[in-house]
Scaffold this active site. Sequence first.
Site, short mmCIF file in Angstrom:
data_model
loop_
_atom_site.label_atom_id
_atom_site.label_comp_id
_atom_site.label_asym_id
_atom_site.label_seq_id
_atom_site.Cartn_x
_atom_site.Cartn_y
_atom_site.Cartn_z
N THR B 184 0.84 -1.32 -0.02
CA THR B 184 0.11 -0.01 -0.05
C THR B 184 0.93 0.96 -0.11
O THR B 184 1.41 1.56 -0.97
CB THR B 184 -0.93 0.31 1.09
OG1 THR B 184 -0.08 -0.18 2.41
CG2 THR B 184 -2.06 -1.06 0.94
N LYS B 207 3.63 -6.96 4.50
CA LYS B 207 3.77 -5.64 4.14
C LYS B 207 3.18 -4.92 5.42
O LYS B 207 2.43 -5.37 6.24
CB LYS B 207 2.53 -5.24 3.00
CG LYS B 207 1.26 -5.79 3.24
CD LYS B 207 0.29 -4.78 4.09
CE LYS B 207 0.30 -3.40 3.19
NZ LYS B 207 -0.43 -2.62 4.08
N THR B 218 -1.79 -1.57 7.80
CA THR B 218 -1.91 -2.52 8.13
C THR B 218 -0.77 -3.62 7.95
O THR B 218 -0.16 -3.76 6.91
CB THR B 218 -3.30 -3.37 7.54
OG1 THR B 218 -4.38 -2.75 7.95
CG2 THR B 218 -3.39 -4.59 7.89
N GLU B 298 6.45 4.68 7.37
CA GLU B 298 5.94 5.95 6.75
C GLU B 298 6.77 7.07 7.10
O GLU B 298 6.84 7.35 8.46
CB GLU B 298 4.31 6.21 6.94
CG GLU B 298 3.79 5.29 6.07
CD GLU B 298 2.20 5.15 6.62
OE1 GLU B 298 1.97 5.71 7.69
OE2 GLU B 298 1.54 4.58 5.82
N ASN B 417 0.23 10.90 5.90
CA ASN B 417 -1.01 10.51 6.71
C ASN B 417 -1.98 11.75 6.77
O ASN B 417 -3.08 11.43 7.29
CB ASN B 417 -0.58 10.17 8.27
CG ASN B 417 0.03 8.86 8.15
OD1 ASN B 417 -0.60 7.74 7.62
ND2 ASN B 417 1.36 8.58 8.57
N SER B 422 -6.20 6.99 3.84
CA SER B 422 -5.76 5.58 3.85
C SER B 422 -6.00 5.14 5.30
O SER B 422 -6.51 5.85 6.40
CB SER B 422 -4.42 5.60 3.66
OG SER B 422 -3.46 6.59 4.37
#
Lengths: 422, 422
Positions: B184, B207, B218, B298, B417, B422
């Site tokens: 993702t 992932k 996730t 991230e 974010n 998302s």
Amino acid sequence: MSAQPVSGPTAETAETAVSTVSTESAGPGVSTVDRSVGVTAPRGFRAAGIAAGIKESGNPDLALVVNDGPSDVAAGVFTENKVKAAPVLWSRQVLRQQRSRAVVLNSGGANACTGPEGFQDAHATAEKVAEVLGIGAIDVVVCSTGLIGERLPMPAVLSGVDSAAAALGDAAEDGLAAAVAVMTTDTRPKQAALRDPSGWTVGGMGKGAGMMAPSLATMLVVLTTDAVVEPETADAALRAASRVTFDRLDIDGSMSTNDTVLLLASGASGVRPSQEELAAALTAVSADLAAQMQADAEGVTKEITITVTGAASEADALTVARWVARDNLVKTALFGSDPNWGRIAAAAGAAPAELDPDRLDVTINGVLLCEGGAKAAERSAADLSGRHVTVHIGLGLGGGEATVLTTDLSHGYVEENSAYSS
Amino acid sequence: MSAQPVSGPTAETAETAVSTVSTESAGPGVSTVDRSVGVTAPRGFRAAGIAAGIKESGNPDLALVVNDGPSDVAAGVFTENKVKAAPVLWSRQVLRQQRSRAVVLNSGGANACTGPEGFQDAHATAEKVAEVLGIGAIDVVVCSTGLIGERLPMPAVLSGVDSAAAALGDAAEDGLAAAVAVMTTDTRPKQAALRDPSGWTVGGMGKGAGMMAPSLATMLVVLTTDAVVEPETADAALRAASRVTFDRLDIDGSMSTNDTVLLLASGASGVRPSQEELAAALTAVSADLAAQMQADAEGVTKEITITVTGAASEADALTVARWVARDNLVKTALFGSDPNWGRIAAAAGAAPAELDPDRLDVTINGVLLCEGGAKAAERSAADLSGRHVTVHIGLGLGGGEATVLTTDLSHGYVEENSAYSS
């Protein structure tokens, strides 16, 4: 005051900010919180704020608030962090006797993680205040805020106490000077007062954001009142007020080593309110100070109110509200003006509280987006373009409810907390 | 594969990234984790990853991993969030029988908070996989990742299952295609394998970041092995491995609705390792996948390892490590390369664990900065200019210790974010 008047850009900003809200002054018989006055609003108090040279910037950094009585009842609430700053360790001893004549506060250094020497510094500061005021050191509460792990520059602190004592006054500007001197990353001083129609007053000043779960900016609050109050009443009313105001301001979930909320009662009004009346006035002033802290939190672009209803208990409601308030994915989404209720549902579901996913409702700025755990409307129906965001989470289980104030997680927050040591 | 080869910039990035670490391949008799292979490394497995049209970008978004046996033992660990995605609710039922023949995974949608219809979508996906593979729906695990609260585009999902089944293969590139299709916000696919000298292998792909406390991304992990394993052994070994790897990767403290770690055992090697041997191999592969997730989290600019020793218990050590890992003031300080041990001490002191502030030591990148709760060296003695930061917190109370992996809180994290849903 003032032999050493507050000056410089900080003070100018301060007075501009305060003047913009001074129209809220209470009329006769109307109990409205008034931000144009603070700790010197009640009778029996003097205050001062001066530049002692603790901060390298030369901005005001030392405040003194004195209770001239006739009563010297006091109560305090302190951080629950196991790592407690030296002034907290000192002041807890002072408050054990439920009396205090004065509080000295400094910005520019937390005096935390400074070992036995740091405790001696806090003690020496209290001794110095006692000497210049002609009281005992055990009557003096000490509060500090700033960087952890560094000793205070004691010569500056001690000579600052002399300067502050010389500047003490009971005018509104003296209270404001004290509020200015405790600012760290605050951009505005924070003060408020409430006059009861029956003739007694609660005043207060504060800095920082968040009790029990404060931001980097340690929360220091001094509340004053000229009501006649017994020690037990003062303690109970202060705890009741803090529990639903400072305790429910949760900027980033971090917990300071230095948080202190203090109440000093002079009894100078001669009026003896009930515990409920005192608690109500303290709550009103504390709620206003908490809202000022939220509005001035580091990097804030959104003032977020999270209310949970329908919980199995008030404790559960508070837990869910805190979990959502602290969730970085929720906070970044709201910074992006994105009504991402899925992140709110995920954060609520992660909280250690009773929750039935099939009964979960999420309403953002008045629009029911999630009902019974599934989508109820397109997210675009909720407009988050403004500064204020209200999130309502319904659990559908019982009558427990609670509200927590928080802010978004912005580039400004990251910048303030990464670019400077504090 | 491949009728529908992986293509586009994502896949290119992927293969470049993987090739850079393929030199880690194990030599004969040496058990080194090899990132050039993944779920198809053990015998008895086929995989595929294709673009089904779930993602608007057209990037790969559907993966299939099939266990051709002879054994079909399986075990799983799922999110502890009370708000569980539909595929988690479905897959928990599948795993109750401790057997599974296939797992279908999609990115581009979490299928969480989607009500009974969402559960029917997960069920229909399993039915479709069962149909094309000639097995039962109850043999098919389903995993999803993406935005919460939106239904999946089921026509795309179902036709994607046909495409994936047609593309199944047991080559290294087929395993890699599956790893690419679950990405993702990941910038690189994540896979690893370990070959035991006695003839059996563990492979895996993953992932996202963080089990029990994952980032927005996730965490989905599929581990495969050709070892001969009893169901109870598979379950115990998987839990033992996850507990000290995925469970201790804590990027932002948030907890996903969709987290799943799955183990499929084909028995095709004919070799039966002990539970300890299996757990050790699973732990090695899981630790490598967790490190890949940390490195690709991230907005990451610092890979931070927080180790707590001297705690009264392992649980206390883990609690303190987690508290520090989740503290935004610590994370922003480290983003700013500031060895601000005071914030670390404050975060440790706030953790609900036994702690004596006078015994607290903090070492950053090998430099003891805080000893016995007070300054031991100037902060500038610790160099945080590199990407890797190690924080060691000594509590001096007992023998409990634990390590948590986390990352810093950067502008990139806020940007990723807040700017995208998302």
